[in-house]
Design an enzyme around this catalytic site. Structure first.
Site, PDB file in Angstrom:
ATOM      1  N   LYS A  74       0.833  -1.210   0.000  1.00 48.25           N
ATOM      2  CA  LYS A  74       0.000   0.000   0.000  1.00 48.25           C
ATOM      3  C   LYS A  74       0.867   1.260   0.000  1.00 48.25           C
ATOM      4  O   LYS A  74       1.947   1.293   0.618  1.00 48.25           O
ATOM      5  CB  LYS A  74      -0.919  -0.024   1.228  1.00 48.25           C
ATOM      6  CG  LYS A  74      -1.942   1.104   1.297  1.00 48.25           C
ATOM      7  CD  LYS A  74      -2.817   0.934   2.535  1.00 48.25           C
ATOM      8  CE  LYS A  74      -3.838   2.045   2.699  1.00 48.25           C
ATOM      9  NZ  LYS A  74      -4.674   1.874   3.905  1.00 48.25           N
ATOM     10  N   SER A 144      -9.385   1.982   3.244  1.00 53.26           N
ATOM     11  CA  SER A 144      -8.537   2.743   2.345  1.00 53.26           C
ATOM     12  C   SER A 144      -7.521   1.900   1.577  1.00 53.26           C
ATOM     13  O   SER A 144      -6.800   2.419   0.715  1.00 53.26           O
ATOM     14  CB  SER A 144      -7.787   3.816   3.146  1.00 53.26           C
ATOM     15  OG  SER A 144      -6.974   3.217   4.147  1.00 53.26           O
ATOM     16  N   SER A 168      -9.717  -0.655   7.328  1.00 51.84           N
ATOM     17  CA  SER A 168      -9.261  -0.378   5.971  1.00 51.84           C
ATOM     18  C   SER A 168      -8.634  -1.548   5.233  1.00 51.84           C
ATOM     19  O   SER A 168      -8.326  -1.440   4.052  1.00 51.84           O
ATOM     20  CB  SER A 168      -8.256   0.783   5.992  1.00 51.84           C
ATOM     21  OG  SER A 168      -8.920   1.996   6.244  1.00 51.84           O
TER      22      SER A 168
END
Length: 448
Positions: A74, A144, A168
């Site tokens: 990420k 996210s 997330s």
């Protein structure tokens, strides 16, 4: 293209072709499809291929625990020599000079780091709007860690790393029909991530199978190299707190409960603290933390931040000292209640989301028949376990309406991550025996 998690190779995870060939195959798939999905923001092509060739040449007695596993990271987790801006426009030119500790560990165990995946700006969000859901392009991918989830669902890599402060990792896993695991708080180091709320931030893992996650956790010392066996477990279900969930999700819960009982586990209804109250103090505490995090930076101004971050930080700045004292008091009472609850059961079963996956055009979701913000709806059942630090895993039930993937969540006792994963590994074939990898049999954008 061979998947490390499929087949019957010598390591039990399908290692049947050269690592370089598999890596090139994943890259070709990214080259062909990422322009539609936008999961990756950067691919570290030359280093990944060099690593793969070097790993192919390693003798068996020198191979690390993740030898040949292809991994995506990420964007808010530093990956050396890659652009890592946490989705913040003011950081668009930032190149990480060192690996975050979690990335360094993956490399040391002979994983191939393929590249960096998209996130909501600063990890402030649950939709990752620029990323397209490979399983249902007209629905959100979640966030996210939406880029990481999309990379797994699109078959771009074996494993993806995300962060989870309020859900997330688990939310996008549910939206994409894959597995998303948040370990016990503090067990995976967060050094080198862009923090949102440091005391609630977790590193998490997304994959198409439980063995892939178990293999990864083994190199961090969280589980034994040989996965744990299951035993009859006491599983609590907070049915009285789940009146708000959609009928399709309730049906999925019923099916899973039947499967668990048939496997010899003991299920009982339990009382859970008020989800509305937990959500309220979670937002107060985490957003106040975020304000402190960003006020301490001297390399950003409010003009550098996108609207979602500005609005979130504005809300956090309005949390008063008395509000924080009250939130901490309610949190302590909540933690005490969970300690009592987990003295009576081994696991909790509940949905990951209270609603079906929202469409990209939706600006609200229904909870208890009333419209709620997308963020408040989607973190309702996930944020409580960021507050408590318990390990929690979203696993797919692909039998909901029209085969649309939907996630259920199992939560375990702190530091008993291996038992939680073993339970999900046991029940997965019973819940969806045809597709053990959590991918819907319906057409996906990556198959078109």
């Amino acid at each position: 293209m061979t998947d490390i998690n499929r087949g019957s190779g010598p390591d039990g995870l399908g290692h049947t072709s050269s690592i370089a060939r598999r890596t090139r195959g994943y890259m070709a798939r990214v080259d062909r499809l990422n322009s539609n999905i936008h999961a990756f923001t950067a691919v570290d092509r030359s280093r990944a291929l060099k690593t793969a060739r070097d790993l192919d040449a390693l003798p068996a007695d020198r191979r690390g625990g993740l030898h040949g596993m292809v991994v995506a990271i990420k964007d808010n987790i530093d990956t050396k020599n890659c652009r890592c801006c946490a989705g913040i426009p003011g950081f668009q030119d930032r190149i990480a000079t060192e690996d975050a500790q979690v990335v360094a560990r993956l490399r040391a165990e002979d994983a191939v780091i393929l590249g960096v995946t998209a996130t909501d700006s600063g990890a402030f969000g649950v939709t990752t709007p620029e990323v397209i859901n490979p399983t249902r392009p007209d629905h959100i991918v979640g966030g996210s860690s939406g880029g990481s989830a999309a990379a797994i669902a699109a078959d771009f890599c074996d494993l993806a790393i995300g962060t989870d402060t309020g859900g997330s990792v688990r939310i996008p896993a549910a939206c994409c029909g894959i597995y998303g695991f948040k370990p016990t708080i503090g067990t995976i180091p967060t050094d080198g991530i862009r923090p949102l709320s440091p005391r609630f931030d977790h590193i998490g893992f997304l994959a198409r199978s439980i063995p892939c996650i178990e293999r990864t956790l083994a190199v961090f010392g969280l589980i034994a190299p040989t996965p744990a066996e299951t035993r009859p477990a006491r599983i609590g279900v907070p049915w009285s707190s789940l009146a708000c969930i959609e009928p399709d999700i309730s049906d999925a819960m019923d099916r899973t409960c039947r499967s668990l009982r048939a496997a010899g586990h003991n299920l009982s209804e339990v009382a859970f603290p008020d989800f509305d109250d937990v959500l309220a103090f979670h937002l107060n505490l985490s957003l106040a933390d975020a304000v402190s995090t960003y006020e301490a930076r001297d390399d950003l101004t409010s003009d550098d931040l996108p609207e979602i971050m500005q609005k979130s930080l504005e809300i956090g700045s309005r949390v008063s000292t008395s509000d924080l004292i009250a939130a901490e008091t309610r949190r302590r009472a909540y933690l005490e209640a969970l300690d009592v609850l987990f003295s009576q059961v081994d696991f909790l079963l509940l949905p990951t989301l209270p609603c079906l996956v929202p469409e990209r055009s939706d600006d609200s979701a229904l909870v208890n028949g009333e419209p709620a913000s997308i963020l408040a709806a989607l973190i309702r059942f996930t944020a409580p376990f960021n507050q408590s630090g318990h390990p929690a895993l979203s696993f797919p039930d692909p039998t909901c309406r029209e085969g649309f993937p939907q996630g259920l969540q199992l939560v375990g006792r702190r530091n008993e991550d291996s038992s939680l994963l073993a339970l999900v590994r046991e029940i997965t074939p019973k819940i969806h025996p045809v597709d053990h990898h959590g991918l819907s049999n319906k057409p996906r954008i990556c198959d078109e």
